[in-house]
Design an enzyme around this catalytic site. Structure first.
Site, short mmCIF file in Angstrom:
data_model
loop_
_atom_site.label_atom_id
_atom_site.label_comp_id
_atom_site.label_asym_id
_atom_site.label_seq_id
_atom_site.Cartn_x
_atom_site.Cartn_y
_atom_site.Cartn_z
N GLY A 247 -18.93 -27.97 49.44
CA GLY A 247 -19.18 -28.24 48.04
C GLY A 247 -18.38 -29.32 47.36
N HIS A 251 -18.74 -36.73 41.03
CA HIS A 251 -19.73 -36.55 39.97
C HIS A 251 -19.13 -36.86 38.60
CE1 HIS A 251 -18.02 -32.76 38.45
NE2 HIS A 251 -17.93 -32.34 39.70
N CYS A 269 -13.47 -31.42 43.14
CA CYS A 269 -14.35 -32.59 43.20
C CYS A 269 -13.62 -33.82 42.67
CB CYS A 269 -15.61 -32.34 42.37
SG CYS A 269 -16.71 -31.11 43.09
#
Length: 329
Positions: A247, A251, A269
Protein backbone atom coordinates in the site's frame (compact mmCIF):
# COMPACT_ATOMS: atom_id res chain seq x y z
CA UNK A 1 -0.48 -3.20 5.69
CA UNK A 2 -2.33 -5.12 3.05
CA UNK A 3 -3.90 -4.94 -0.37
CA UNK A 4 -7.68 -4.87 -0.23
CA UNK A 5 -9.08 -6.79 -3.22
CA UNK A 6 -12.69 -6.97 -2.02
CA UNK A 7 -13.92 -4.09 -4.17
CA UNK A 8 -12.33 -4.95 -7.47
CA UNK A 9 -11.67 -7.86 -9.77
CA UNK A 10 -8.03 -8.78 -9.94
CA UNK A 11 -6.35 -10.35 -12.93
CA UNK A 12 -2.99 -11.84 -11.97
CA UNK A 13 -1.87 -9.52 -9.19
CA UNK A 14 -2.85 -6.16 -10.69
CA UNK A 15 -6.18 -4.76 -11.82
CA UNK A 16 -7.23 -3.42 -15.18
CA UNK A 17 -7.32 0.31 -15.77
CA UNK A 18 -10.08 2.23 -14.04
CA UNK A 19 -10.70 5.85 -13.32
CA UNK A 20 -11.24 5.45 -9.60
CA UNK A 21 -10.19 3.03 -6.91
CA UNK A 22 -11.41 2.20 -3.42
CA UNK A 23 -8.43 1.97 -1.08
CA UNK A 24 -7.37 1.62 2.50
CA UNK A 25 -4.63 3.67 4.12
CA UNK A 26 -2.58 1.32 6.24
CA UNK A 27 -0.19 2.10 9.03
CA UNK A 28 2.63 2.35 6.51
CA UNK A 29 0.84 3.57 3.41
CA UNK A 30 -2.28 3.48 1.30
CA UNK A 31 -3.87 0.33 -0.09
CA UNK A 32 -5.91 0.02 -3.26
CA UNK A 33 -7.65 -2.65 -5.24
CA UNK A 34 -7.16 -1.35 -8.79
CA UNK A 35 -5.57 1.35 -10.82
CA UNK A 36 -4.53 2.17 -14.35
CA UNK A 37 -1.61 -0.19 -14.68
CA UNK A 38 -0.29 -3.40 -16.07
CA UNK A 39 -3.02 -5.89 -16.90
CA UNK A 40 -2.84 -9.65 -16.57
CA UNK A 41 -3.99 -11.92 -19.34
CA UNK A 42 -7.72 -12.64 -19.43
CA UNK A 43 -6.86 -16.31 -19.83
CA UNK A 44 -3.82 -18.55 -19.83
CA UNK A 45 -3.07 -18.12 -23.52
CA UNK A 46 -2.78 -15.27 -26.00
CA UNK A 47 -4.78 -15.70 -29.21
CA UNK A 48 -1.55 -15.98 -31.16
CA UNK A 49 -0.36 -19.43 -30.15
CA UNK A 50 3.03 -20.64 -31.27
CA UNK A 51 3.44 -24.27 -32.45
CA UNK A 52 5.50 -26.66 -30.30
CA UNK A 53 8.93 -27.47 -31.63
CA UNK A 54 9.59 -31.23 -31.93
CA UNK A 55 13.10 -32.48 -31.32
CA UNK A 56 14.68 -34.57 -34.08
CA UNK A 57 16.69 -37.72 -33.48
CA UNK A 58 20.29 -38.07 -34.53
CA UNK A 59 19.88 -39.31 -38.12
CA UNK A 60 23.21 -41.09 -37.94
CA UNK A 61 21.82 -43.54 -35.41
CA UNK A 62 18.05 -43.63 -36.02
CA UNK A 63 15.79 -42.29 -38.75
CA UNK A 64 12.82 -42.09 -36.39
CA UNK A 65 12.15 -38.73 -34.64
CA UNK A 66 12.86 -38.83 -30.92
CA UNK A 67 10.06 -37.72 -28.62
CA UNK A 68 10.57 -34.27 -27.15
CA UNK A 69 10.35 -33.67 -23.41
CA UNK A 70 6.76 -32.93 -22.46
CA UNK A 71 5.99 -29.27 -21.98
CA UNK A 72 5.49 -28.31 -18.31
CA UNK A 73 1.79 -28.33 -17.49
CA UNK A 74 2.22 -25.12 -15.48
CA UNK A 75 2.64 -23.10 -18.68
CA UNK A 76 -0.99 -23.72 -19.63
CA UNK A 77 -2.14 -21.70 -16.61
CA UNK A 78 0.51 -18.96 -16.75
CA UNK A 79 -0.66 -15.37 -16.30
CA UNK A 80 1.41 -12.37 -17.43
CA UNK A 81 1.03 -8.95 -15.78
CA UNK A 82 1.84 -6.94 -18.93
CA UNK A 83 -0.79 -6.66 -21.66
CA UNK A 84 -0.02 -7.31 -25.29
CA UNK A 85 1.14 -4.15 -27.04
CA UNK A 86 1.67 -2.20 -23.82
CA UNK A 87 4.52 0.29 -23.26
CA UNK A 88 6.08 0.22 -19.79
CA UNK A 89 8.88 1.97 -17.96
CA UNK A 90 12.49 0.78 -17.80
CA UNK A 91 12.07 -0.83 -14.38
CA UNK A 92 9.22 -3.22 -15.11
CA UNK A 93 10.25 -6.87 -14.85
CA UNK A 94 8.38 -9.57 -16.72
CA UNK A 95 6.32 -11.29 -14.03
CA UNK A 96 4.51 -14.59 -14.57
CA UNK A 97 2.23 -16.24 -12.01
CA UNK A 98 0.70 -19.70 -11.83
CA UNK A 99 -2.54 -20.97 -10.26
CA UNK A 100 -0.58 -23.53 -8.21
CA UNK A 101 3.02 -23.64 -6.94
CA UNK A 102 5.55 -25.04 -9.40
CA UNK A 103 7.64 -27.82 -7.79
CA UNK A 104 11.37 -27.14 -7.56
CA UNK A 105 12.05 -30.11 -9.87
CA UNK A 106 9.98 -28.50 -12.65
CA UNK A 107 11.21 -24.93 -12.42
CA UNK A 108 14.09 -25.22 -14.87
CA UNK A 109 11.75 -26.61 -17.53
CA UNK A 110 9.22 -23.85 -16.84
CA UNK A 111 11.92 -21.19 -17.20
CA UNK A 112 13.00 -22.82 -20.46
CA UNK A 113 9.44 -22.67 -21.78
CA UNK A 114 9.15 -18.97 -20.93
CA UNK A 115 11.38 -17.78 -23.77
CA UNK A 116 12.23 -14.07 -23.91
CA UNK A 117 13.35 -12.31 -27.08
CA UNK A 118 14.41 -8.66 -27.26
CA UNK A 119 15.43 -6.24 -29.98
CA UNK A 120 18.56 -5.34 -28.00
CA UNK A 121 19.81 -8.85 -27.18
CA UNK A 122 19.47 -8.16 -23.45
CA UNK A 123 21.15 -10.57 -21.04
CA UNK A 124 18.91 -11.48 -18.12
CA UNK A 125 17.49 -14.30 -16.03
CA UNK A 126 14.30 -15.66 -14.50
CA UNK A 127 14.19 -15.79 -10.70
CA UNK A 128 11.53 -17.26 -8.39
CA UNK A 129 9.98 -14.55 -6.23
CA UNK A 130 7.91 -15.06 -3.08
CA UNK A 131 4.95 -12.80 -3.83
CA UNK A 132 3.30 -11.24 -0.79
CA UNK A 133 -0.11 -12.67 -1.77
CA UNK A 134 0.99 -16.03 -3.24
CA UNK A 135 2.73 -19.22 -2.20
CA UNK A 136 6.35 -19.99 -2.96
CA UNK A 137 6.65 -21.25 -6.54
CA UNK A 138 3.67 -19.30 -7.90
CA UNK A 139 5.64 -16.36 -9.30
CA UNK A 140 8.73 -16.09 -11.47
CA UNK A 141 10.16 -12.77 -12.75
CA UNK A 142 12.60 -11.90 -15.53
CA UNK A 143 14.89 -8.86 -15.32
CA UNK A 144 18.01 -7.74 -17.18
CA UNK A 145 21.46 -8.22 -15.63
CA UNK A 146 22.17 -4.52 -16.06
CA UNK A 147 20.29 -1.84 -14.16
CA UNK A 148 16.90 -1.63 -15.90
CA UNK A 149 15.92 -2.13 -19.54
CA UNK A 150 17.27 0.02 -22.36
CA UNK A 151 14.64 2.54 -23.53
CA UNK A 152 13.03 1.56 -26.82
CA UNK A 153 13.61 -2.19 -26.38
CA UNK A 154 11.00 -4.43 -27.99
CA UNK A 155 10.24 -7.55 -25.94
CA UNK A 156 8.50 -10.79 -26.91
CA UNK A 157 7.61 -13.45 -24.35
CA UNK A 158 6.74 -16.97 -25.51
CA UNK A 159 4.56 -18.91 -23.08
CA UNK A 160 5.65 -22.28 -24.40
CA UNK A 161 3.03 -23.40 -26.93
CA UNK A 162 0.34 -21.33 -25.19
CA UNK A 163 0.88 -17.99 -26.87
CA UNK A 164 3.03 -14.88 -26.93
CA UNK A 165 3.05 -11.46 -25.33
CA UNK A 166 4.69 -8.46 -27.00
CA UNK A 167 5.42 -5.14 -25.33
CA UNK A 168 7.82 -2.20 -25.50
CA UNK A 169 10.08 -0.31 -23.08
CA UNK A 170 9.37 3.42 -23.16
CA UNK A 171 11.42 6.42 -22.14
CA UNK A 172 13.43 6.35 -18.90
CA UNK A 173 12.11 7.97 -15.71
CA UNK A 174 14.01 7.39 -12.46
CA UNK A 175 12.84 9.19 -9.32
CA UNK A 176 14.75 9.26 -6.01
CA UNK A 177 12.98 10.22 -2.79
CA UNK A 178 15.35 11.42 -0.06
CA UNK A 179 13.30 11.40 3.13
CA UNK A 180 16.09 13.13 5.07
CA UNK A 181 15.96 16.22 2.82
CA UNK A 182 12.22 15.86 2.04
CA UNK A 183 12.93 16.04 -1.69
CA UNK A 184 12.19 13.85 -4.73
CA UNK A 185 14.60 14.15 -7.66
CA UNK A 186 13.04 13.11 -10.97
CA UNK A 187 15.37 12.28 -13.85
CA UNK A 188 13.58 11.90 -17.19
CA UNK A 189 15.81 11.19 -20.18
CA UNK A 190 18.64 13.17 -18.58
CA UNK A 191 16.48 16.13 -17.54
CA UNK A 192 16.32 16.58 -13.77
CA UNK A 193 13.84 18.40 -11.56
CA UNK A 194 13.35 18.44 -7.78
CA UNK A 195 10.02 18.23 -5.98
CA UNK A 196 9.44 18.95 -2.27
CA UNK A 197 7.82 15.95 -0.54
CA UNK A 198 6.70 14.75 2.86
CA UNK A 199 7.19 11.06 3.71
CA UNK A 200 6.27 8.71 6.56
CA UNK A 201 6.63 10.20 10.00
CA UNK A 202 8.86 8.50 12.64
CA UNK A 203 7.38 5.14 13.56
CA UNK A 204 5.38 5.02 10.32
CA UNK A 205 8.33 5.37 7.98
CA UNK A 206 8.21 4.86 4.22
CA UNK A 207 9.87 1.70 2.89
CA UNK A 208 13.49 2.05 1.84
CA UNK A 209 14.66 0.67 -1.48
CA UNK A 210 13.73 0.59 -5.14
CA UNK A 211 10.10 0.19 -6.18
CA UNK A 212 8.43 0.07 -9.58
CA UNK A 213 5.16 1.83 -10.41
CA UNK A 214 2.51 -0.91 -10.37
CA UNK A 215 -0.44 1.20 -11.49
CA UNK A 216 -1.98 4.60 -10.89
CA UNK A 217 -5.45 6.07 -10.33
CA UNK A 218 -6.76 9.65 -10.24
CA UNK A 219 -8.61 9.02 -6.97
CA UNK A 220 -8.58 6.51 -4.11
CA UNK A 221 -10.73 6.46 -0.97
CA UNK A 222 -8.86 5.99 2.31
CA UNK A 223 -10.39 5.15 5.68
CA UNK A 224 -8.10 4.88 8.69
CA UNK A 225 -10.67 2.90 10.69
CA UNK A 226 -10.07 -0.15 8.52
CA UNK A 227 -6.47 -0.39 9.75
CA UNK A 228 -7.01 0.42 13.41
CA UNK A 229 -6.00 4.07 13.32
CA UNK A 230 -9.30 5.47 14.58
CA UNK A 231 -10.82 8.49 12.89
CA UNK A 232 -7.55 9.99 11.69
CA UNK A 233 -8.76 10.26 8.09
CA UNK A 234 -11.61 9.19 5.87
CA UNK A 235 -11.78 10.67 2.40
CA UNK A 236 -10.55 10.78 -1.17
CA UNK A 237 -6.91 11.21 -2.10
CA UNK A 238 -5.99 12.24 -5.62
CA UNK A 239 -3.29 11.51 -8.21
CA UNK A 240 -2.23 8.25 -6.59
CA UNK A 241 0.81 6.38 -7.97
CA UNK A 242 0.96 2.83 -6.57
CA UNK A 243 4.35 1.41 -5.52
CA UNK A 244 3.83 -1.67 -3.31
CA UNK A 245 1.27 -4.40 -2.76
CA UNK A 246 1.21 -3.46 0.90
CA UNK A 247 0.00 0.00 0.00
CA UNK A 248 2.77 2.56 -0.54
CA UNK A 249 1.79 5.42 -2.85
CA UNK A 250 2.99 8.75 -4.08
CA UNK A 251 -0.16 10.91 -3.94
CA UNK A 252 -1.57 14.35 -3.35
CA UNK A 253 -1.75 15.27 0.33
CA UNK A 254 -3.02 18.58 1.70
CA UNK A 255 -0.46 18.47 4.50
CA UNK A 256 2.26 18.61 1.85
CA UNK A 257 1.15 22.19 1.10
CA UNK A 258 2.90 23.27 4.30
CA UNK A 259 5.12 20.32 5.27
CA UNK A 260 6.69 19.24 1.96
CA UNK A 261 10.36 20.09 1.98
CA UNK A 262 10.35 20.47 5.78
CA UNK A 263 8.98 17.49 7.73
CA UNK A 264 7.80 13.92 7.31
CA UNK A 265 4.18 13.67 8.50
CA UNK A 266 2.42 10.91 6.50
CA UNK A 267 1.42 7.36 7.43
CA UNK A 268 4.04 5.91 5.05
CA UNK A 269 3.14 7.29 1.65
CA UNK A 270 4.99 10.08 -0.17
CA UNK A 271 2.87 13.23 -0.14
CA UNK A 272 2.88 15.93 -2.84
CA UNK A 273 1.31 19.40 -2.71
CA UNK A 274 -2.13 20.29 -4.09
CA UNK A 275 -0.85 23.25 -6.14
CA UNK A 276 -0.52 21.12 -9.27
CA UNK A 277 2.65 19.34 -8.12
CA UNK A 278 0.91 16.00 -7.51
CA UNK A 279 -1.03 16.06 -10.78
CA UNK A 280 2.03 17.04 -12.77
CA UNK A 281 3.95 14.05 -11.43
CA UNK A 282 0.96 11.76 -11.95
CA UNK A 283 0.66 12.86 -15.59
CA UNK A 284 4.37 12.33 -16.22
CA UNK A 285 4.83 8.93 -14.60
CA UNK A 286 3.90 5.63 -16.27
CA UNK A 287 3.62 2.03 -15.15
CA UNK A 288 7.08 0.51 -14.87
CA UNK A 289 8.87 3.73 -13.89
CA UNK A 290 11.38 3.50 -11.04
CA UNK A 291 11.12 5.20 -7.64
CA UNK A 292 13.87 4.68 -5.06
CA UNK A 293 13.42 5.78 -1.45
CA UNK A 294 16.42 6.54 0.79
CA UNK A 295 17.04 7.91 4.25
CA UNK A 296 14.29 6.20 6.27
CA UNK A 297 14.55 3.99 9.36
CA UNK A 298 12.47 1.28 7.74
CA UNK A 299 13.76 -1.90 6.07
CA UNK A 300 14.25 -2.31 2.32
CA UNK A 301 11.01 -3.32 0.64
CA UNK A 302 10.72 -7.07 0.00
CA UNK A 303 11.18 -8.39 -3.54
CA UNK A 304 7.61 -9.72 -3.70
CA UNK A 305 5.97 -6.63 -2.22
CA UNK A 306 5.12 -5.24 -5.62
CA UNK A 307 8.16 -5.33 -7.92
CA UNK A 308 11.13 -4.99 -5.60
CA UNK A 309 13.30 -7.09 -7.93
CA UNK A 310 16.01 -4.45 -8.24
CA UNK A 311 16.79 -4.59 -4.51
CA UNK A 312 18.65 -7.88 -5.09
CA UNK A 313 22.19 -7.99 -6.43
CA UNK A 314 22.61 -9.87 -9.69
CA UNK A 315 24.33 -12.73 -7.84
CA UNK A 316 21.45 -12.98 -5.38
CA UNK A 317 18.93 -12.83 -8.24
CA UNK A 318 20.66 -15.75 -9.97
CA UNK A 319 20.66 -17.78 -6.75
CA UNK A 320 16.87 -18.08 -7.10
CA UNK A 321 17.03 -19.04 -10.80
CA UNK A 322 16.83 -22.65 -11.96
CA UNK A 323 18.06 -22.15 -15.54
CA UNK A 324 20.53 -19.30 -14.99
CA UNK A 325 21.59 -16.53 -17.36
CA UNK A 326 19.76 -16.11 -20.66
CA UNK A 327 20.69 -14.04 -23.72
CA UNK A 328 17.53 -12.79 -25.40
CA UNK A 329 18.67 -12.63 -29.02
Amino acid sequence: MHLDRSNARTAGRLGAAVTASVALLSAVGCSAGQGAGVAAAAGPADVRASAPVQAKADQASDDRPAASAPEPAALAGAQVHISDGQTVGVGMPISVTFPRPVPVTERKAVEGGLRVQTSSGTTGAWSWVKDQNLLDGQRVDFRPSTTYWSPGTKVTLHLGSHGVRRFSIGRSLIATVDTSTHTMTVNTEGKTRRIPITAGRPGLDTWNGTMVVMDKAPKVHMDSRTVGLGDAYNGDYYWAVHLTTSGTYVHQNERADTEAGHRNVTHGCVGLATDGTAKSFYDEVQVGDVITVTGTDKAVVATGNGYGDWNLTWAKWLSHSAAGVTTTA
